[in-house]
Design a protein around this motif. Structure first.
Motif, PDB file in Angstrom:
ATOM      1  N   ARG A 197       0.743  -1.294   0.066  1.00 35.80           N
ATOM      2  CA  ARG A 197       0.165   0.053   0.100  1.00 35.80           C
ATOM      3  C   ARG A 197       0.619   1.313   0.083  1.00 35.80           C
ATOM      4  O   ARG A 197       0.299   2.484   0.139  1.00 35.80           O
ATOM      5  CB  ARG A 197      -0.831  -0.057   1.119  1.00 35.80           C
ATOM      6  CG  ARG A 197      -0.241   0.068   2.737  1.00 35.80           C
ATOM      7  CD  ARG A 197      -1.170  -0.206   3.676  1.00 35.80           C
ATOM      8  NE  ARG A 197      -0.397  -0.382   5.008  1.00 35.80           N
ATOM      9  CZ  ARG A 197      -0.113   0.632   5.636  1.00 35.80           C
ATOM     10  NH1 ARG A 197      -0.281   1.845   5.203  1.00 35.80           N
ATOM     11  NH2 ARG A 197       0.332   0.509   7.049  1.00 35.80           N
ATOM     12  N   HIS A 198       2.117   1.162  -0.012  1.00 33.97           N
ATOM     13  CA  HIS A 198       3.064   2.152  -0.024  1.00 33.97           C
ATOM     14  C   HIS A 198       3.460   2.712  -1.174  1.00 33.97           C
ATOM     15  O   HIS A 198       3.856   1.884  -2.413  1.00 33.97           O
ATOM     16  CB  HIS A 198       4.375   1.799   0.736  1.00 33.97           C
ATOM     17  CG  HIS A 198       3.962   1.630   2.177  1.00 33.97           C
ATOM     18  ND1 HIS A 198       3.607   2.204   3.111  1.00 33.97           N
ATOM     19  CD2 HIS A 198       4.202   0.140   2.600  1.00 33.97           C
ATOM     20  CE1 HIS A 198       3.332   1.621   4.175  1.00 33.97           C
ATOM     21  NE2 HIS A 198       3.738   0.300   4.053  1.00 33.97           N
ATOM     22  N   TYR A 199       3.540   3.807  -1.836  1.00 32.57           N
ATOM     23  CA  TYR A 199       3.955   4.475  -2.890  1.00 32.57           C
ATOM     24  C   TYR A 199       5.500   5.175  -2.770  1.00 32.57           C
ATOM     25  O   TYR A 199       5.619   5.774  -1.795  1.00 32.57           O
ATOM     26  CB  TYR A 199       2.987   5.775  -3.239  1.00 32.57           C
ATOM     27  CG  TYR A 199       1.585   5.247  -3.822  1.00 32.57           C
ATOM     28  CD1 TYR A 199       1.388   4.442  -4.885  1.00 32.57           C
ATOM     29  CD2 TYR A 199       0.586   5.472  -3.034  1.00 32.57           C
ATOM     30  CE1 TYR A 199       0.147   4.147  -5.308  1.00 32.57           C
ATOM     31  CE2 TYR A 199      -0.615   4.906  -3.309  1.00 32.57           C
ATOM     32  CZ  TYR A 199      -0.770   4.552  -4.655  1.00 32.57           C
ATOM     33  OH  TYR A 199      -2.080   3.896  -4.926  1.00 32.57           O
ATOM     34  N   VAL A 200       6.084   4.554  -3.643  1.00 28.71           N
ATOM     35  CA  VAL A 200       7.674   4.636  -3.579  1.00 28.71           C
ATOM     36  C   VAL A 200       8.515   5.432  -4.696  1.00 28.71           C
ATOM     37  O   VAL A 200       7.708   5.239  -5.713  1.00 28.71           O
ATOM     38  CB  VAL A 200       8.313   3.263  -3.405  1.00 28.71           C
ATOM     39  CG1 VAL A 200       9.844   3.356  -2.979  1.00 28.71           C
ATOM     40  CG2 VAL A 200       7.629   2.538  -2.313  1.00 28.71           C
ATOM     41  N   VAL A 201       9.588   6.132  -4.265  1.00 31.99           N
ATOM     42  CA  VAL A 201      10.018   7.028  -5.368  1.00 31.99           C
ATOM     43  C   VAL A 201      11.364   6.410  -5.214  1.00 31.99           C
ATOM     44  O   VAL A 201      11.880   6.798  -4.069  1.00 31.99           O
ATOM     45  CB  VAL A 201       9.877   8.487  -5.306  1.00 31.99           C
ATOM     46  CG1 VAL A 201      10.132   8.984  -3.928  1.00 31.99           C
ATOM     47  CG2 VAL A 201      10.605   9.254  -6.165  1.00 31.99           C
ATOM     48  N   ILE A 202      12.276   6.197  -6.321  1.00 32.24           N
ATOM     49  CA  ILE A 202      13.554   5.581  -6.226  1.00 32.24           C
ATOM     50  C   ILE A 202      14.309   6.677  -7.200  1.00 32.24           C
ATOM     51  O   ILE A 202      13.997   6.998  -8.125  1.00 32.24           O
ATOM     52  CB  ILE A 202      13.459   3.985  -6.886  1.00 32.24           C
ATOM     53  CG1 ILE A 202      12.651   3.487  -6.368  1.00 32.24           C
ATOM     54  CG2 ILE A 202      15.032   3.423  -6.912  1.00 32.24           C
ATOM     55  CD1 ILE A 202      12.559   1.965  -7.025  1.00 32.24           C
ATOM     56  N   ALA A 203      15.596   6.649  -6.430  1.00 29.68           N
ATOM     57  CA  ALA A 203      16.504   7.431  -7.083  1.00 29.68           C
ATOM     58  C   ALA A 203      17.952   7.004  -6.949  1.00 29.68           C
ATOM     59  O   ALA A 203      18.322   6.454  -5.891  1.00 29.68           O
ATOM     60  CB  ALA A 203      16.463   8.979  -6.863  1.00 29.68           C
ATOM     61  N   GLY A 204      18.978   7.141  -7.849  1.00 27.39           N
ATOM     62  CA  GLY A 204      20.345   6.741  -7.737  1.00 27.39           C
ATOM     63  C   GLY A 204      21.167   8.166  -7.482  1.00 27.39           C
ATOM     64  O   GLY A 204      20.706   9.113  -8.005  1.00 27.39           O
ATOM     65  N   LEU A 205      22.466   7.738  -6.941  1.00 25.63           N
ATOM     66  CA  LEU A 205      23.299   8.968  -6.630  1.00 25.63           C
ATOM     67  C   LEU A 205      23.784   9.430  -8.120  1.00 25.63           C
ATOM     68  O   LEU A 205      24.095  10.630  -8.141  1.00 25.63           O
ATOM     69  CB  LEU A 205      24.237   8.454  -5.874  1.00 25.63           C
ATOM     70  CG  LEU A 205      23.714   8.178  -4.250  1.00 25.63           C
ATOM     71  CD1 LEU A 205      25.214   8.147  -3.545  1.00 25.63           C
ATOM     72  CD2 LEU A 205      23.115   9.252  -3.668  1.00 25.63           C
TER      73      LEU A 205
END
Length: 206
Positions: free
Chosen positions: A53-61
């Motif tokens: 139920r969690h909305y996630v945002v992913i980013a790399g360095l």
């Protein structure tokens, strides 16, 4: 991508390496793709998705270092002002010991203990005689919401079999490429060498 407001994304997932970003993407129950429009001053590239139920945002360095990590976090919080939790997730080595038998492929979650907030930052201390690391300062502990989640996992282990191994197995076995990239290494490759052992620069046979 479903019609979602950026305010619905509450978990930021940050990775240092491209392979870590790829692994994070494979763990999504639903992948919404890359964020199309963002502030022109925000130089991050975001992958949006859902886990449970969690909305996630992913980013790399993109680049290594504390400065790069700081910049990524600042931009992420500017674009996603509703974030409640930030996670730094990455690959580490395995170091078996009598007290903590940590092997390649194991999952390690940091947790506060004693005077340690859960993470030891290498530049908040010094190496003294005998190679011992002495901390001069300490980082803050994790948010209480994360500590509560870890406690729920500990409680569940007392009464139920964990389900995350099956979840990870499903993600890593999704395609031929994910099997080759993310499957747990064979136990024959999990070897330790003495400190004085010289390692080659690559795995190329000589």
């Amino acid at each position: 991508m479903p019609t979602l407001s950026l305010d619905e994304f509450q978990i930021g997932w940050i990775c240092a390496l491209p392979v870590e970003v790829a692994a994070a993407k494979e763990m999504l129950d639903e992948n919404f793709g890359i964020l199309d429009e963002q502030d022109r001053n925000d130089t991050n590239s975001y992958i949006l998705g859902r886990i449970g139920r969690h909305y996630v945002v992913i980013a790399g360095l993109g680049l290594y270092g504390l400065t790069s990590a700081t910049v990524v976090v600042i931009h992420m919080m500017r674009t996603f002002q509703s974030l409640r939790v930030g996670l730094m997730v990455g690959i580490a080595g395995g170091i078996p010991s009598p007290n903590h038998d940590i092997r390649l492929g194991d999952i390690v979650v940091s947790y506060p203990e004693g005077t340690c907030g859960g993470v030891i930052q290498y530049d908040l201390g010094k190496i003294v005689q005998g190679g011992k690391f002495v901390r001069s300062r300490a980082l803050n502990g994790p948010p209480r919401v994360l500590l509560a989640a870890v406690e729920r996992m500990r409680e569940a282990l007392l009464t139920s079999s964990p389900t995350y191994p099956e979840y990870i197995q499903k993600a890593t076995q999704r395609t031929h490429r994910t099997k080759r990239t993310f499957a747990r290494p064979d136990v024959s490759t999990d070897r330790l060498f003495r400190v004085e052992h010289e390692h080659p620069d690559s795995n190329t046979p000589t």
